[in-house]
Design an enzyme around this catalytic site. Structure first.
Site, mmCIF file in Angstrom:
data_model
loop_
_atom_site.group_PDB
_atom_site.id
_atom_site.type_symbol
_atom_site.label_atom_id
_atom_site.label_comp_id
_atom_site.label_asym_id
_atom_site.label_seq_id
_atom_site.Cartn_x
_atom_site.Cartn_y
_atom_site.Cartn_z
ATOM 1 N N ALA A 17 -35.854 -8.548 -26.220
ATOM 2 C CA ALA A 17 -37.216 -8.520 -25.666
ATOM 3 C C ALA A 17 -37.739 -7.112 -25.386
ATOM 4 C CB ALA A 17 -37.269 -9.373 -24.398
ATOM 5 N N SER A 47 -35.490 -10.508 -30.590
ATOM 6 C CA SER A 47 -36.620 -11.093 -29.861
ATOM 7 C C SER A 47 -36.472 -12.580 -29.611
ATOM 8 C CB SER A 47 -37.923 -10.866 -30.648
ATOM 9 O OG SER A 47 -38.067 -9.519 -30.986
ATOM 10 N N CYS A 51 -33.815 -17.276 -21.998
ATOM 11 C CA CYS A 51 -34.183 -18.250 -20.955
ATOM 12 C C CYS A 51 -34.321 -19.652 -21.534
ATOM 13 C CB CYS A 51 -35.512 -17.896 -20.309
ATOM 14 S SG CYS A 51 -35.834 -16.146 -20.234
ATOM 15 N N ARG A 78 -43.772 -4.983 -40.220
ATOM 16 C CA ARG A 78 -44.632 -4.072 -39.460
ATOM 17 C C ARG A 78 -44.042 -2.660 -39.457
ATOM 18 N NH1 ARG A 78 -46.011 -5.787 -34.021
ATOM 19 N NH2 ARG A 78 -48.004 -4.834 -34.532
ATOM 20 N N ASP A 293 -32.880 -5.793 -19.347
ATOM 21 C CA ASP A 293 -31.761 -6.173 -18.492
ATOM 22 C C ASP A 293 -30.768 -5.048 -18.218
ATOM 23 O OD1 ASP A 293 -32.909 -8.642 -18.569
ATOM 24 O OD2 ASP A 293 -31.254 -9.660 -19.580
ATOM 25 N N TYR A 436 -58.694 -26.458 -4.308
ATOM 26 C CA TYR A 436 -58.445 -27.739 -3.666
ATOM 27 C C TYR A 436 -59.185 -28.864 -4.373
ATOM 28 C CZ TYR A 436 -59.305 -31.773 -0.799
ATOM 29 O OH TYR A 436 -59.447 -33.071 -0.395
#
Lengths: 461, 461
Positions: A17, A47, A51, A78, A293, A436
């Protein structure tokens, strides 16, 4: 900055990431004629969403490739020179070069850089236990880990699973294993599951997990992983008991992967992560950035560095690094410690400081806990929600919020995350103009109910 | 403050959310030996959730009494002298007294006060139309209105319903009528439904409502309500067409009920609501407070007074008024204009300023719109979400957010509500530490995606 004439070279170490976000963003700002970008990744993938692994293992996400945000081919299209299965084995900061090794062939070579991004990520904590490497014992950090676990689950002879650890990975894996039809036991060193919550809130998670049929064993260290005659795992042993297991998942957490940086003499913090400035530059190094990380981040509430390995931060770091490495300007001001998770329909959220965090940094506080509901009490589907809130003594500044409930509990913590960022007091929070309508909230949102109670306690009335 | 020795009398005019919250909170601070509390309510009920009426009519909420937060008996048990079916017909501010009339008997009498709370609420806008009072034409402001509509729906010979107006009440009533098995046509004066959104976002609501089988007629004034030989409604006429109707629901909105206040010479604002100070005191009157649907509130983003009749504000007002009237101190700093609603599974949310609001108060802005998803794209149930964001030119201060989507769209607006309160810039918002896990959000929350785009536009890169 560079001694080179013409085109500069940006080298990225780690293709997940943070690293690939940085590469992509730098490429957005500078074309290949101005900036060469080389990215080294020792694994097979780039990538990917770590999670998401529990949801892939559990079956909610059907395919491994669903978790890959951008493929190697997309990066290469790219003009990012991505080298998979290539491990960086040394950083030569003085010489502005890295040594890279082809994992398959073992061949090594040096590559010079003008700008360097360190995004080496985290490594899972593997307990120093007899049997921890036995077949049937799995970590869940990489896609390869996830595939290996899925293979084990498919072939398992019995349906008994033991999860070691009851943090985010542990509770999410408990859900995944239930979804796969396993009987799940969670063995947890802490007093309650989810040690990122205060124990009184963790107790709610404990009860809910037991309600889901999960066997929870708290306050217990695993002493040994026992194997059978076939060499495969057969049980997890603690000081007091043995828990039969056809599969064991280690969810003990991760540590920053900073061996390279340490060897290169780069500055590390108390948690072992790289220390950066607000532009995500490694402190003292104008042309080296680090993110994801492998770094420590500033907690804006405690004022101290913290280790928070989380994909959402890694992506932000990458964005900031890529902007700066691409000649722009951006900063990452820090975190407030927000995290959300779920076990089946139980939602768990926290932001800011726990009681012990506040004490550790010298903050005195008032703590309140309230019970409310996710919707107007009379609206169908209204479910209970518990909100705990900490506010600083005297100033009344919000210090932290923890929420446990069902539908709508997790993302409600965002209210507190913004309030922490803006350093609002709980008194100010009582007047927040939150959405609300009966299907979405009681007329006083649970967060407002907690803020009112906290404000009363701060002013002592 | 009072000329009286001993016990003071607090008179409350209007027994709904603001009035009875004020009475309850004042009672919490002062016992009956210190403070007498008399509350006049012309209707049959107290403290009911008007916002819940559509869900009762639609059948999601089974019983009328589910909508009553606190019964007259509960108020009386707390030593509040509540007089139902008693209408206050005059305020004598100089004489510190009110004239009250028993609705049944017509008997009138004066009652003096030391402290007065005006909480007269709102009255529905009834169009000046031929046929608007015909049987089968219903408003939905009170519980009596709701019961009358339910009776009509139960007895209706056909299943064709026309809703006049496409604001919150209109769209919620459209859902309710669908839930009751009616064919629904919504006739709406505005260019798109939900005029509290910009038209480009209203268009998304329009499309979704059509997708639900609702016939939407925009940009059209109702000219007449046609009745049959039995005197009951049979159709709604516009300049161009007639829409057959077995029942008509008027959802055109409400205006502040301030006839009494006007007659007494109390200060009213441009929208016809009472003007108060931050402690909710009527401006220029130390012993008179006003709150709920009869007052105007300060919009903290525009810096101007606005009329926002909403239960959540009424409850906050009551809390503040009761605290002050009970001898404490509290303020209501203002609103940012947050509102959420839904039509079946379509969620609609807004906060802050629309484009035209910003222009009206002299703010220049950049506007961006993004498409994202409610959960990580690979996670089951991820549904599309559109976020529009306005930021001030030059400063980049957040000015407003509108969200249309499915699950999780409505309450996400709270992130922006807190950011508006704290006057964050969209650049600051890009770094917000919002809750992330695949079941709850993409790795970049949709609000962050919008903030990034808005920030880029503000800085012109």
């Amino acid at each position: 900055m560079s001694m080179h004439q013409g085109r500069e070279r940006l080298v990225v170490v780690g293709g997940d990431a943070a690293g690939m976000s940085a590469a992509s963003q730098a490429r957005r700002l500078k074309g290949p004629e101005e900036l060469e970008i080389v990215a080294f990744e020792r694994g097979h993938f780039t990538s990917f969403s770590a999670c998401g692994i529990p949801y892939w293992v559990g079956g909610a996400v059907p395919e491994r490739d669903d978790l890959i945000a951008r493929t190697p081919e997309e990066h290469r299209a790219r003009d990012i020179d991505l080298r998979l299965r290539t491990e960086v084995t040394e950083l030569d900061v003085a010489g502005r070069r890295v040594r890279a090794r082809d994992v398959e062939s073992g061949a090594e070579s040096w590559m010079s850089y003008d700008k360097l991004v360190i995004a080496t990520g985290a490594r899972p904590v593997r307990p120093e236990l007899p049997g921890a490497d036995a077949p049937g014992v799995h970590g869940v950090q990489t896609l390869d880990d996830g595939q290996a676990l899925i293979d084990t689950l498919s072939r398992a002879k019995g349906r008994r699973a033991v999860v070691v650890g009851a943090g985010y990975i542990g509770v999410e894996m408990a859900e995944a294993l239930i979804d796969r039809g396993f009987e799940v036991t969670v063995v947890n060193r802490g007093e309650q599951p989810m040690s990122t919550l205060d124990p009184d809130m963790g107790r709610l998670v404990h009860r809910a997990m037991e309600g889901l049929g999960i066997t929870m064993v708290n306050g217990t260290e695993v002493t040994k992983i026992l194997t059978g005659a076939d060499g495969r795992v057969r049980a997890v042993a603690t000081q007091h008991a043995e828990y039969p297991a056809d599969v064991v998942v280690l969810g003990i957490g991760v540590r920053p992967e900073t061996a390279l940086a340490r060897a290169a003499g780069l500055p590390l913090g108390a948690h072992g992560g790289l220390l950066t400035d607000l532009a995500m530059r490694v402190r003292g190094h104008q042309n080296i950035w680090a993110g994801g990380d492998c770094v420590e981040v500033l907690n804006l509430v405690s004022g101290q560095e913290q280790y928070v390995p989380l994909g959402t931060h890694a992506n932000k770091h990458g964005q900031v690094i890529g902007t700066n490495a691409g000649g722009g300007y951006a900063t990452f001001p820090g975190v407030v410690g927000t995290a959300v998770s779920k076990v089946c329909d139980l939602e768990i959220a926290r932001t800011g400081l726990r009681e012990k965090d506040a004490r550790r940094v010298g903050l005195e506080f008032e703590a309140v806990t309230i019970e409310s509901t996710s919707r107007a009490g009379y609206y169908p589907g209204a479910s209970p929600m518990t909100v705990k809130m900490l506010a600083e003594r005297r100033t009344g500044r919000l210090l932290g919020v923890q929420i446990v409930g069902r539908e709508g509990a997790a993302k409600r913590v965002d209210i507190a995350a913004v309030a922490l960022t803006a350093r609002l007091t709980v008194e100010q929070m009582t007047a927040l103009d939150l959405g609300y309508a009966p299907p979405f909230s009681p007329v006083w949102d649970p967060v407002l109910v907690a803020a009112r109670k906290a404000a009363r306690k701060v002013r002592g009335s």
